[in-house]
Design a protein around this motif. Structure first.
Motif, PDB file in Angstrom:
ATOM      1  N   THR A   1      -9.377 -25.548  59.769  1.00  0.00           N
ATOM      2  CA  THR A   1     -10.482 -26.499  59.936  1.00  0.00           C
ATOM      3  C   THR A   1      -9.961 -27.829  60.478  1.00  0.00           C
TER       4      THR A   1
ATOM      5  N   TYR B   1      -7.808 -21.798  55.381  1.00  0.00           N
ATOM      6  CA  TYR B   1      -9.115 -22.282  55.842  1.00  0.00           C
ATOM      7  C   TYR B   1      -9.061 -23.774  56.159  1.00  0.00           C
TER       8      TYR B   1
ATOM      9  N   THR C   1     -12.869 -19.271  59.162  1.00  0.00           N
ATOM     10  CA  THR C   1     -13.391 -20.493  59.789  1.00  0.00           C
ATOM     11  C   THR C   1     -14.297 -20.160  60.977  1.00  0.00           C
TER      12      THR C   1
END
Length: 330
Positions: free
Chosen positions: A153, A149, A290
């Motif tokens: 990101t 994640y 995400t």
């Protein structure tokens, strides 16, 4: 021919290694193939070569599997334990491959060793299993989700103003490197586990002493897992590459980079035989989240988690039954 029982166990180990290769081929290349960064055959060839080289860096993992899971008695009983463990692991690999479930070959092998040892009344090193297997088994998927994640990101933030088509093309090229890194980590982890079982068989058979792993054991383990990888595992590849979430090249790169990093740290620093399957699957989940949580097909993920939970007892039961059957004739 005193060497024959040891030779049979080594042949079974290579059979497991081959199923490990085609069962886990998807771990290294599913994301690259699904994003069309690489064609399937090119991806498989690259993964096979990277597996080959990775195997020579996994001595710590081999030591953990060969010495840190069970105490097998010297002689025919010890060899029977090794053979039954491998039969249990092979059986579980084939079953989950047939249903397209990316279960852990590593945990199938360790579950097989434990089940066969219990059936034989041998010592199972529960503390070693807890420290080197259970804790990493729990932590690696958690780290995979969180790190996947975060990496995705960061990529989204760094390229927030870039033209999407150009970014996608760039990450297709980058995926060649990330897929190779993932395959190298798979060789480091999984070929080394098989080498550890071979060393265990050689030791209880009276053909090996000391703490080293013979070079020829690593070599044949590396070659066989590479051949298995090149054979491919298309059923599982579809599950990882498309059924959990449809990945684009940046997501594929993020998932592979995340998983490879975890494999390297666990294998090189701690000698922990973690699951490449758990690691890449959890990284894909983290990367997919995400977009939005609903982008991940959590039902498919739930089926995969179910296979993870059943792997230890499933392979262990098959190994225990195999031990009792073999023991009747030995």
């Amino acid at each position: 021919m005193e060497w024959l029982p040891v030779g049979i166990v080594i042949a079974l180990a290579m059979g497991f290694n081959y199923t490990n290769g085609f069962h886990d081929a998807a771990n290294a290349i599913a994301t690259s193939v699904s994003t069309r960064a690489l064609t399937p055959r090119v991806a498989l060839a690259m993964a096979a070569v990277a597996n080959l080289f990775g195997a020579f860096f996994g001595k710590k993992v081999a030591d953990t599997v060969g010495k840190g899971i069970i105490d097998a008695p010297v002689g025919s009983v010890g060899l029977t334990i090794c053979a039954a463990a491998l039969i249990g692991a092979i059986g579980w690999n084939l079953l989950t491959w047939w249903y397209g479930l990316p279960s852990s070959s590593s945990h199938a092998l360790i579950g097989g060793l434990g089940g066969a040892a219990l059936a034989a009344g041998a010592t199972v090193k529960w503390q070693g299993i807890f420290d080197k297997v259970v804790i990493p088994m729990v932590l690696s998927p958690i780290v995979g989700v969180l790190l996947g994640y975060l990496v995705m990101t960061a990529i989204m933030w760094l390229f927030r103003g870039a033209q999407p088509g150009r970014v996608s093309r760039g990450f297709r090229y980058a995926q060649t490197a990330s897929a190779a890194a993932m395959a190298f980590g798979h060789g480091l982890q999984d070929a080394s586990k098989t080498a550890g079982v071979v060393v265990l068989a050689l030791t209880v058979g009276g053909y090996h002493t000391g703490s080293g792993v013979p070079w020829w054991v690593l070599l044949i383990s590396a070659i066989v897992i590479s051949l298995g990888t090149y054979a491919g595992g298309w059923r599982i590849m579809r599950t990882l590459g498309r059924r959990i979430i449809h990945l684009d090249p940046p997501q594929g790169f993020a998932a592979e980079t995340t998983a490879a990093s975890i494999l390297y740290v666990a294998g090189l620093a701690f000698g922990a035989p973690i699951s490449t399957t758990h690691t890449i699957t959890s990284a894909i989940m983290g990367v997919g989240a995400t977009k939005r949580l609903s982008a991940v097909r959590w039902g498919v993920a739930g089926n995969i988690v179910g296979a993870w939970v059943l792997t230890f007892p499933g392979a262990g039961i098959v190994a225990a039954v195999s031990f009792w059957i073999i023991h009747l004739f030995v």
